[in-house]
Write a protein that holds these residues in place. Structure first.
Motif: not given
Length: 441
Positions: A112-124
């Motif tokens: 779940f944490g890895k997916r959150v980091f991917l979400f933050l990358a997409a947002r950035s």
């Protein structure tokens, strides 16, 4: 609670399952160790990114006046520096995931944490990197929501639900997921097609060894190929069989054929114009209907003429084929003009041609080829002897250039320097004896 509506009962069941799942996480040592690993991975990524960002910024930032391919590539890579933190956090988490799974045979929290980091990358990516307005809009309302669904772990469920939901239009059947995929892919394809068309048009426009008409034809051909390929690829992505559109397309083609005859004629006329090159961008033309101006743009349907007073005239391409067209420019060929003038009867007219021709030849825009300035005697007028000087120039005598006006100034000054008088009308009045000036004979 057994008497509650079914939807309420389902909501309660989901809430109970979620509560049990959360309590299991809170009481599980594996969950806490994974959560701690996520925090450590993020802090290490934050520390490393702060150390690397200044170094990479200095390394990837060329001098402002450098325009080489390497400098362009360095500037492009420097745009992605805001992704350094979430990408490093994802990488460190992936390294720690192997350790956690080997110890606890579980990795739900860290996944779940890895997916959150991917979400933050997409947002950035959408917030700091993408600058094109259309792509930013697409990223804000498509990429970020999809990344959020993926982070929550419900993207597959949403995809299956949209795939099972079918839409029927006559003989054509497709799922809502295909429609969503088509909208996203179509937006990207046609944006990419527009960008590719702009880049190719700029590249072809710089090929000065090609004739202007050939360049325009090449630009139009590339445009048709790019957007045609984008349309076919979009139909394939949406899963629509092109054979099912054949009958519908044929019926629409027959129906529209009668109403779009003029558009088809103008389109074909535009292709003929580009192939023959009789009129192209930059030429000054005059049509049989009186329209005249410089061709500033040629489209698939019409040519745009700009008059000397700044007005634009849209002329259908068919008019260039079916009517008489006078091309004054012919892509930069020379044009001949005349400047008429008169001298007094007291002048030795044998000296006038040499004086005027020498003066006109000093103008920087007057050509010696195909012919130098030629002063000719035109007749004997009421007030003086009429002459006219013929001269050749490149371009049109109006708008940016004032050839005739400049030549007349040169003639005036040359005649004055040689004491040659330019006549003006004289009237002789006679009075008979016994009549006053106001009497009518």
């Amino acid at each position: 609670m057994e008497n509650q509506p079914e939807i309420v009962q389902q909501a309660l069941d989901v809430a109970e399952d979620s509560y049990a799942f959360a309590m299991g996480w809170l009481t599980s040592p594996a969950a806490w160790s994974q959560f701690a690993l996520l925090v450590v991975a993020f802090l290490v990524a934050l520390l490393v990114s702060r150390r690397l960002t200044p170094i990479l910024t200095k390394l990837l930032t060329p001098s402002e006046d450098s325009q080489t391919i390497l400098a362009t590539a360095r500037r492009f890579l420097a745009m992605f520096l805001p992704l350094l933190l979430p990408v490093l956090a994802y990488a460190f988490t992936a390294i720690g995931e192997t350790i956690v799974r080997s110890l606890f045979d579980s990795g739900a929290v860290i996944a779940f944490g890895k997916r959150v980091f991917l979400f933050l990358a997409a947002r950035s990516l959408v917030k700091h990197i993408i600058s094109d307005p259309f792509l930013k809009l697409l990223g804000r309302y498509v990429l970020v929501p999809v990344a959020a669904l993926y982070a929550l772990g419900v993207l597959d469920d949403v995809t299956v639900a949209l795939t099972e939901l079918q839409v029927n239009l006559g003989n054509i059947s497709f799922s809502v997921m295909s429609l969503v995929r088509g909208v996203i892919a179509g937006s990207l394809l046609f944006w990419l097609g527009r960008w590719s068309n702009t880049q190719s048009a700029e590249f072809i426009g710089k090929q000065q060894e090609m004739r202007p008409a050939t360049r325009e034809l090449a630009i139009k051909t590339v445009e048709i190929v790019i957007f045609g390929a984008a349309f076919l690829l979009l139909m394939n992505i949406m899963g629509i069989d092109l054979t099912t559109l054949a009958v519908l397309g044929g019926a629409i083609g027959v129906g529209l054929g009668f109403g779009l005859q003029k558009i088809a004629a103008n389109f074909i006329s535009g292709i003929i114009l580009l192939l023959e090159g009789q009129a192209t961008v930059g030429d000054y033309v005059e049509l049989d209907g009186g329209e005249q101006g410089k061709i500033v743009k040629m489209t698939a349907r019409a040519a745009i003429l700009e008059t000397f007073d700044g007005r634009w005239i849209v002329v259908p391409n068919e008019d260039f084929i079916t009517t008489r067209v006078v091309n004054y420019s012919d892509s930069g060929s020379a044009n001949r003009y005349e400047a008429p003038f008169s001298v007094s009867y007291d002048t030795d007219i044998n000296q006038v041609p040499a004086i005027v021709e020498a003066a006109v030849a000093t103008h920087p825009g007057v050509l010696d080829d195909p012919f130098p300035p030629d002063c000719e005697l035109r007749g004997f007028g009421d007030s003086g002897v009429d002459f006219s000087v013929e001269f050749w120039v490149n371009g049109i005598d109006d708008g940016e250039n004032k050839y005739t006006s400049d030549v007349l100034f040169l003639i005036w000054n040359a005649l004055k320097e040689n004491d040659i008088t330019i006549p003006y009308p004289h009237r002789v009045l006679e009075w008979k004896a016994g009549q006053g000036p106001g009497d009518v004979p």
